[in-house]
Enzyme design. Structure first.
Site, short mmCIF file in Angstrom:
data_model
loop_
_atom_site.label_atom_id
_atom_site.label_comp_id
_atom_site.label_asym_id
_atom_site.label_seq_id
_atom_site.Cartn_x
_atom_site.Cartn_y
_atom_site.Cartn_z
N CYS A 94 53.98 -21.77 -26.56
CA CYS A 94 53.61 -23.17 -26.71
C CYS A 94 53.46 -23.74 -25.31
O CYS A 94 54.40 -23.71 -24.52
CB CYS A 94 54.71 -23.90 -27.48
SG CYS A 94 54.47 -25.68 -27.55
N CYS A 105 51.76 -37.75 -20.73
CA CYS A 105 50.75 -38.02 -21.75
C CYS A 105 50.59 -39.52 -21.85
O CYS A 105 51.56 -40.25 -21.70
CB CYS A 105 51.21 -37.45 -23.10
SG CYS A 105 50.02 -37.70 -24.44
N CYS A 139 53.01 -42.02 -28.33
CA CYS A 139 53.56 -41.92 -29.69
C CYS A 139 55.05 -42.28 -29.67
O CYS A 139 55.78 -41.89 -28.76
CB CYS A 139 53.37 -40.51 -30.24
SG CYS A 139 51.63 -40.04 -30.31
N CYS A 176 57.91 -39.44 -29.41
CA CYS A 176 57.69 -38.30 -28.52
C CYS A 176 58.27 -38.52 -27.13
O CYS A 176 58.03 -39.55 -26.51
CB CYS A 176 56.20 -38.02 -28.43
SG CYS A 176 55.81 -36.65 -27.33
N GLY A 231 51.31 -33.31 -23.46
CA GLY A 231 49.93 -33.67 -23.17
C GLY A 231 49.05 -33.67 -24.40
O GLY A 231 49.35 -33.02 -25.41
N GLU A 232 47.96 -34.42 -24.31
CA GLU A 232 46.97 -34.47 -25.38
C GLU A 232 45.78 -33.60 -24.93
O GLU A 232 45.03 -34.00 -24.04
CB GLU A 232 46.56 -35.93 -25.63
CG GLU A 232 45.33 -36.14 -26.49
CD GLU A 232 45.34 -35.35 -27.79
OE1 GLU A 232 46.29 -35.48 -28.58
OE2 GLU A 232 44.39 -34.57 -28.01
N SER A 243 47.78 -33.97 -35.76
CA SER A 243 49.08 -34.62 -35.92
C SER A 243 48.86 -35.89 -36.73
O SER A 243 48.50 -36.93 -36.18
CB SER A 243 49.67 -34.96 -34.56
OG SER A 243 49.86 -33.77 -33.83
N CYS A 251 59.20 -31.13 -27.89
CA CYS A 251 58.36 -31.15 -26.70
C CYS A 251 58.69 -32.32 -25.80
O CYS A 251 58.98 -33.41 -26.23
CB CYS A 251 56.87 -31.09 -27.06
SG CYS A 251 56.07 -32.63 -27.43
N1 SAH Z 1 49.42 -34.21 -28.01
C1 SAH Z 1 49.18 -33.27 -29.04
C2 SAH Z 1 49.87 -31.94 -28.81
C3 SAH Z 1 51.24 -31.97 -28.24
S1 SAH Z 1 52.51 -32.61 -29.26
C4 SAH Z 1 49.58 -33.86 -30.38
O1 SAH Z 1 50.19 -34.90 -30.40
O2 SAH Z 1 49.21 -33.27 -31.40
C5 SAH Z 1 52.79 -31.29 -30.40
C6 SAH Z 1 53.32 -31.72 -31.74
O3 SAH Z 1 54.69 -32.15 -31.63
C7 SAH Z 1 52.55 -32.88 -32.35
O4 SAH Z 1 52.30 -32.62 -33.71
C8 SAH Z 1 53.52 -34.02 -32.17
O5 SAH Z 1 53.24 -35.05 -33.05
C9 SAH Z 1 54.85 -33.32 -32.38
N2 SAH Z 1 56.01 -34.06 -31.91
C10 SAH Z 1 56.19 -34.75 -30.77
N3 SAH Z 1 57.41 -35.27 -30.70
C11 SAH Z 1 58.06 -34.89 -31.83
C12 SAH Z 1 59.36 -35.12 -32.36
N4 SAH Z 1 60.25 -35.87 -31.73
N5 SAH Z 1 59.66 -34.57 -33.55
C13 SAH Z 1 58.75 -33.80 -34.23
N6 SAH Z 1 57.52 -33.57 -33.79
C14 SAH Z 1 57.16 -34.10 -32.61
FE1 SF4 Z 2 51.70 -38.23 -28.81
FE2 SF4 Z 2 51.24 -35.61 -28.48
FE3 SF4 Z 2 51.15 -37.27 -26.39
FE4 SF4 Z 2 53.49 -36.74 -27.51
S1 SF4 Z 2 52.18 -35.28 -26.46
S2 SF4 Z 2 52.73 -38.79 -26.87
S3 SF4 Z 2 52.90 -36.53 -29.65
S4 SF4 Z 2 49.80 -37.31 -28.15
#
Ligand code: SAH
Ligand code: SF4
Length: 346
Positions: free
Chosen positions: A103, A110, A114, A117, A157-158, A212, A331
């Site tokens: 991963c 980022c 969200c 996160c 990161g996105e 997501s 993450c």
């Molecule tokens: N930015 C991208 C990819 C990285 S995050 C995205 O958001 O999809 C990877 C995954 O982890 C995403 O599905 C995100 O929503 C999830 N994620 C982030 N923080 C989390 C948390 N605290 N609990 C569960 N999933 C989480």
């Molecule tokens: Fe949202 Fe993915 Fe960025 Fe975390 S890494 S802030 S889940 S977009």
């Protein structure tokens, strides 16, 4: 100076030709690079003169493992890498029955913000280059002695906010002359940049696109994910529909379950309605608690109930096992802690 690992095989061939080298040299160099060499001098089947020429013409990125955590429960390994320039990113090596999965991060921080996160807490610092994304795989493989079979772009990161570099990475990592991980073994996870999803569809890659989603109604989703205000659910699903039509690849949906926010039975019904008739797969994940966020994980009982409702409507849904629960595997959490403890620059 050009980062040599951010070049595709054809680009490398072109650059070596410009330096007066024969085309077959590109194969040798590319292979060494994908073994994670620490310097050009380790490329022992090249002449000293060529090694010197390479060192004068290109940057060779070599990340340093500044932290390493191993789960005692399931062997998951989490790495914090220091990159050239001092920025840190994290990656995780997970051991599944179907092979080792890496991963990896695509940005330092980022900017999507969200609510649940840890990666977004400090905003975006910079994009990673294609080579820096690749390095996480090469050096985890080298450090652990384990082969990596699958890749998920689910670290910090996105990915679609760093579109050009991520696309280049996908081409380099799946290139026959290098580490050669098939596109069907790669998943790209996005918070839902609908316009970029449509651009990506045109590339007709064989990777799995993972969305997501986390909530089936715009009210709840906008509270969890600010990106929903720019690309609401209807717009996002229009883009994933196009993605499937163009690539023929089934889209997968991540659904992090937050207690009382996204786990109510009516939301399972609504999700089923949204996905009806689409080739889709839903991964239910109990939210990982992050201390800066008020969102809490759902109970096991409500996850099970949610899954039942989806299945009753014929939607394939699995509950994702949490790997490495003893090592902050969510993450962004390792990097966050490192910043808080003043261990590294961001
Ligand atoms: N930015 C991208 C990819 C990285 S995050 C995205 O958001 O999809 C990877 C995954 O982890 C995403 O599905 C995100 O929503 C999830 N994620 C982030 N923080 C989390 C948390 N605290 N609990 C569960 N999933 C989480
Ligand atoms: Fe949202 Fe993915 Fe960025 Fe975390 S890494 S802030 S889940 S977009």
């Amino acid at each position: 100076m050009t980062e040599i690992k951010s070049l595709t095989f054809d680009e490398l061939k072109g650059q070596l030709a410009a330096l007066g080298e024969k085309p077959f040299r590109a194969g040798q160099v590319f292979k060494w690079l994908h073994q994670g060499v620490g310097s050009f001098d380790e490329m022992t089947d090249l002449s000293k003169a060529l090694r010197q020429k390479l060192a004068e013409s290109f940057v060779l990125t070599v990340p340093k493992a500044v932290r390493r955590q191993v789960s005692q429960l399931d062997g998951t390994m989490k790495y914090l890498w220091e990159l050239q320039g001092g920025d840190c990113v994290e990656s995780v090596l997970m051991r599944y029955k179907h092979g080792n999965t890496a991963c990896v991060s695509t940005q330092v921080g980022c900017r999507m913000g969200c609510a649940f996160c840890a990666s977004g807490l400090f905003g975006l610092k910079r994009n990673l280059s294609a080579g820096e994304i690749l390095d996480q795989i090469l050096f985890m493989q080298k450090d652990s002695g384990e082969n990596i079979h699958n890749i998920v772009l689910m670290g910090t990161g996105e990915p679609l906010d760093n579109y050009e570099n991520v696309l280049k990475f996908l081409h380099i990592v799946s290139c026959e002359q290098g580490i050669n991980i098939g596109q069907r073994h790669i998943s790209l996870s996005t918070s839902g940049l609908a316009d970029k999803i449509e651009t990506l569809a045109q590339e007709k890659l064989q990777i799995t696109l993972s969305i997501s989603l986390h909530a089936p109604d715009n009210g709840s989703r906008s509270k969890m994910m600010p990106v929903n205000k720019s690309f609401p659910i209807e717009r996002l699903l229009e883009a994933t529909g196009r993605y499937f039509d163009i690539t023929g690849r089934r889209v997968s949906y991540e659904y992090a379950m937050a207690r009382g926010v996204s786990d109510r039975p009516w939301q399972a019904e609504q999700l089923a309605k949204l996905l009806r008739g689409r080739p889709a797969h839903v991964n239910l994940i109990p939210l990982n608690p992050v201390k800066e966020s008020a969102l809490q994980p759902s109970t096991r009982e409500s996850v099970r109930r949610f899954q039942e409702i989806l299945e009753r409507h014929g939607i394939a849904a699995t509950v994702r096992r949490r790997l490495g629960p003893d090592i902050d595997a969510a993450c962004g959490q390792l990097r966050r802690r490192n910043i808080e403890e003043g261990g590294q620059k961001t």
